[in-house]
Design an enzyme around this catalytic site. Structure first.
Site, PDB file in Angstrom:
ATOM      1  CG  HIS A 111      -2.082  -0.952   1.069  1.00  0.00           C
ATOM      2  ND1 HIS A 111      -3.313  -0.735   1.661  1.00  0.00           N
ATOM      3  CD2 HIS A 111      -2.206  -2.110   0.393  1.00  0.00           C
ATOM      4  CE1 HIS A 111      -4.127  -1.739   1.355  1.00  0.00           C
ATOM      5  NE2 HIS A 111      -3.479  -2.592   0.594  1.00  0.00           N
ATOM      6  N   GLY A 117       5.095   5.958  -4.544  1.00  0.00           N
ATOM      7  CA  GLY A 117       6.328   5.189  -4.356  1.00  0.00           C
ATOM      8  C   GLY A 117       6.563   4.795  -2.902  1.00  0.00           C
ATOM      9  CD  GLU A 130      -0.128   7.712   0.853  1.00  0.00           C
ATOM     10  OE1 GLU A 130       0.207   6.543   1.126  1.00  0.00           O
ATOM     11  OE2 GLU A 130       0.569   8.464   0.149  1.00  0.00           O
ATOM     12  N   PRO A 202      -5.780  -1.089  -6.349  1.00  0.00           N
ATOM     13  CG  PRO A 202      -4.435  -2.814  -7.195  1.00  0.00           C
ATOM     14  CD  PRO A 202      -4.397  -1.555  -6.407  1.00  0.00           C
ATOM     15  CG  ASP A 282      -2.678 -20.618   2.146  1.00  0.00           C
ATOM     16  OD1 ASP A 282      -3.494 -21.496   1.788  1.00  0.00           O
ATOM     17  OD2 ASP A 282      -1.452 -20.828   2.230  1.00  0.00           O
ATOM     18  CB  SER A 285      -5.992 -25.105   8.311  1.00  0.00           C
ATOM     19  OG  SER A 285      -5.839 -26.490   8.111  1.00  0.00           O
TER      20      SER A 285
HETATM   21  C1  HEM Z   1      -5.024  -6.522  -6.876  1.00  0.00           C
HETATM   22  C2  HEM Z   1      -4.228  -6.366  -5.833  1.00  0.00           C
HETATM   23  C3  HEM Z   1      -4.654  -6.568  -4.408  1.00  0.00           C
HETATM   24  C4  HEM Z   1      -5.877  -6.453  -3.839  1.00  0.00           C
HETATM   25  C5  HEM Z   1      -7.186  -6.077  -4.501  1.00  0.00           C
HETATM   26  C6  HEM Z   1      -5.734  -6.772  -2.439  1.00  0.00           C
HETATM   27  C7  HEM Z   1      -6.759  -6.749  -1.525  1.00  0.00           C
HETATM   28  C8  HEM Z   1      -6.647  -7.171  -0.221  1.00  0.00           C
HETATM   29  C9  HEM Z   1      -7.747  -7.223   0.720  1.00  0.00           C
HETATM   30  C10 HEM Z   1      -9.169  -6.781   0.439  1.00  0.00           C
HETATM   31  C11 HEM Z   1      -7.259  -7.736   1.871  1.00  0.00           C
HETATM   32  C12 HEM Z   1      -8.053  -8.008   3.151  1.00  0.00           C
HETATM   33  C13 HEM Z   1      -7.889  -6.861   4.113  1.00  0.00           C
HETATM   34  C14 HEM Z   1      -8.695  -7.004   5.368  1.00  0.00           C
HETATM   35  O1  HEM Z   1      -9.742  -7.628   5.375  1.00  0.00           O
HETATM   36  O2  HEM Z   1      -8.275  -6.449   6.397  1.00  0.00           O
HETATM   37  C15 HEM Z   1      -5.873  -7.993   1.671  1.00  0.00           C
HETATM   38  C16 HEM Z   1      -5.041  -8.509   2.615  1.00  0.00           C
HETATM   39  C17 HEM Z   1      -3.684  -8.676   2.421  1.00  0.00           C
HETATM   40  N1  HEM Z   1      -2.963  -8.306   1.315  1.00  0.00           N
HETATM   41 FE1  HEM Z   1      -3.689  -7.758  -0.443  1.00  0.00          FE
HETATM   42  N2  HEM Z   1      -4.428  -7.069  -2.201  1.00  0.00           N
HETATM   43  C18 HEM Z   1      -3.736  -6.965  -3.368  1.00  0.00           C
HETATM   44  C19 HEM Z   1      -2.388  -7.137  -3.544  1.00  0.00           C
HETATM   45  C20 HEM Z   1      -1.514  -7.413  -2.536  1.00  0.00           C
HETATM   46  C21 HEM Z   1      -0.081  -7.427  -2.677  1.00  0.00           C
HETATM   47  C22 HEM Z   1       0.658  -7.101  -3.960  1.00  0.00           C
HETATM   48  C23 HEM Z   1       0.440  -7.760  -1.451  1.00  0.00           C
HETATM   49  C24 HEM Z   1       1.866  -7.881  -1.025  1.00  0.00           C
HETATM   50  C25 HEM Z   1       2.905  -7.493  -1.711  1.00  0.00           C
HETATM   51  C26 HEM Z   1      -0.681  -7.985  -0.573  1.00  0.00           C
HETATM   52  C27 HEM Z   1      -0.592  -8.409   0.708  1.00  0.00           C
HETATM   53  C28 HEM Z   1      -1.661  -8.637   1.538  1.00  0.00           C
HETATM   54  C29 HEM Z   1      -1.539  -9.279   2.825  1.00  0.00           C
HETATM   55  C30 HEM Z   1      -0.280  -9.877   3.401  1.00  0.00           C
HETATM   56  C31 HEM Z   1      -2.810  -9.283   3.399  1.00  0.00           C
HETATM   57  C32 HEM Z   1      -3.198  -9.768   4.794  1.00  0.00           C
HETATM   58  C33 HEM Z   1      -3.142  -8.584   5.742  1.00  0.00           C
HETATM   59  C34 HEM Z   1      -3.402  -8.920   7.195  1.00  0.00           C
HETATM   60  O3  HEM Z   1      -3.477 -10.084   7.569  1.00  0.00           O
HETATM   61  O4  HEM Z   1      -3.503  -7.968   7.973  1.00  0.00           O
HETATM   62  N3  HEM Z   1      -1.841  -7.739  -1.254  1.00  0.00           N
HETATM   63  N4  HEM Z   1      -5.514  -7.632   0.393  1.00  0.00           N
END
Ligand code: HEM
Length: 364
Positions: A111, A117, A130, A202, A282, A285
């Site tokens: 994010h 950047g 932000e 996105p 994922d 489990s």
């Molecule tokens: C199209 C691109 C992406 C979308 C739409 C997206 C969307 C989301 C959403 C909706 C969540 C759930 C947040 C929540 O419920 O609190 C999430 C969690 C997460 N995203 Fe993405 N994400 C994207 C790309 C990425 C990328 C590129 C990374 C890492 C480089 C990433 C890492 C993570 C991680 C690690 C979580 C878990 C966060 C947590 O457990 O607190 N995501 N993402």
């Protein structure tokens, strides 16, 4: 006689060519697997009929000017202090107390880098910074960055940027969570702009084509996007982002979702209950907080959580990559490190640009 030999030779040649064609087709099938076309995964017009496969890994990208491995060596008042190692040691201690700092930092890194950047603009506190934008409200890890900044300031005051702290910490937790270690580049400076209105990330509900465009705008290829989304191998999603996939009649109902998974998730996210519950991204489990390729295996089995995650496995623009990553753990591990280095170098400020913040949540 000669004529007969020629005919036999020709026939043998044809058999050889045919057997090679069939073998390579077979190999291809093994590697790519069937194209799964579900409701939302219909091939968009003009898209290739055969899913593309991963290209050979690119050579390590040259760091942008100003970034290098070991930037802080010799820059602290006591030149023997290895401030990056001190930060990494603290991250290890914190990870042992709370392994969920792994997904927290990965998401924070993404994010931050996608908006202005990798400049720590996400850390700024304020009524319209932000941090207050919708997608960042559930980003975690802000206090951890403050703790790490204190570690840096204690032995190397006014020197280490908050953006480098995010990068060092993310590299460290990735390794602790099962990813490959890599040499993190440093030398980033902290940004001077942080506006909620600039946050344009996105959406989890976007189509694969829309997501490809969003990543292309930051110079990431579709395959790099798939690898980065593999970071959803750890962490959680709240019900808001996938609840509609569970219930017949709702606009996003996903009839292809694994039925067992759907039934397991319904009590977690009752329809229209506004629940604050969550589940692992994922769904294996055994490895929900481990950096491995099981996320890809799950989405191949229609056990993805976010709409965009599941769409990656179903859309012919990305399904080939997903199939390959699902069967090849080493490929995911190695490609992820290269793409993370690229993400962490995105539009960075270096040299005299920006500033080194004293407090990560405030401009100086
Ligand atoms: C199209 C691109 C992406 C979308 C739409 C997206 C969307 C989301 C959403 C909706 C969540 C759930 C947040 C929540 O419920 O609190 C999430 C969690 C997460 N995203 Fe993405 N994400 C994207 C790309 C990425 C990328 C590129 C990374 C890492 C480089 C990433 C890492 C993570 C991680 C690690 C979580 C878990 C966060 C947590 O457990 O607190 N995501 N993402």
């Amino acid at each position: 006689m000669r004529h007969n030999m020629l005919v036999v030779g020709l026939i043998l040649g044809v058999i050889l060519v045919l057997s090679q064609v069939s073998e390579s087709t077979h190999r291809l099938n093994l590697q790519i697997g069937p194209i799964i076309v579900g409701g939302k995964g219909k091939p968009p017009k003009g898209s290739p009929t055969t899913p593309p496969t991963l290209t050979p890994p690119p050579p390590s990208p040259t760091p942008p000017p100003g970034l290098k491995v070991g930037f802080y060596k010799g820059r602290c008042p006591n030149i023997n202090v290895d401030v990056e190692a001190n930060i990494a040691t603290k991250v290890q201690q914190e990870f042992r107390k709370d392994p969920t700092i792994l997904p927290a930092l990965l998401r924070m890194q993404f994010h931050d880098c996608f908006i202005h950047g990798c400049d720590a603009s996400i850390l700024i506190k304020g009524s319209s910074s932000e941090r207050t934008a919708g997608p960042n409200l559930s980003v975690r890890g802000y206090e951890l960055i403050d703790t790490l900044k204190n570690v840096a300031e204690a032995t190397c005051p006014d020197t280490v940027s908050c953006s480098d702290i995010i990068a060092i910490a993310t590299k460290e937790v990735l390794k602790m969570g099962g990813g490959l270690g890599y040499a993190v580049e440093t030398g980033r400076r902290d940004g001077l702009v942080s506006k909620a209105q600039d946050v344009d990330l996105p959406s989890p509900f976007a189509s694969v084509s829309e997501s490809i465009s969003a990543f292309a705008a930051k110079n990431f290829s579709p395959e790099e996007m798939v690898i980065l989304l593999g970071c959803h191998t750890v962490g959680i999603s709240h019900c808001d982002f996938f609840e509609d996939r569970l219930y017949q009649g709702s606009s996003q109902f996903d009839e292809n979702m694994d039925k067992d998974l759907r039934e397991e998730l319904k009590p977690v996210c009752p329809q229209n209950a506004g629940s604050d519950n969550f589940t692992f991204l994922d769904q294996n489990s055994e490895s929900s907080n481990i950096v491995d390729n099981s996320f890809f295996q799950q989405i191949v089995k229609q056990r993805g959580i976010l709409p965009i995650d599941q769409a990656l496995a179903n859309d012919p623009q990305t399904s080939g990559f997903v199939q390959q990553l699902a069967v090849n753990p080493n490929m995911f591990a190695t490609r992820l490190t290269t793409v993370m280095v690229k993400l962490q170098a995105l539009d960075v400020l270096t040299g005299n640009q920006g500033q080194i913040r004293k407090v990560c949540s405030k401009f100086n």
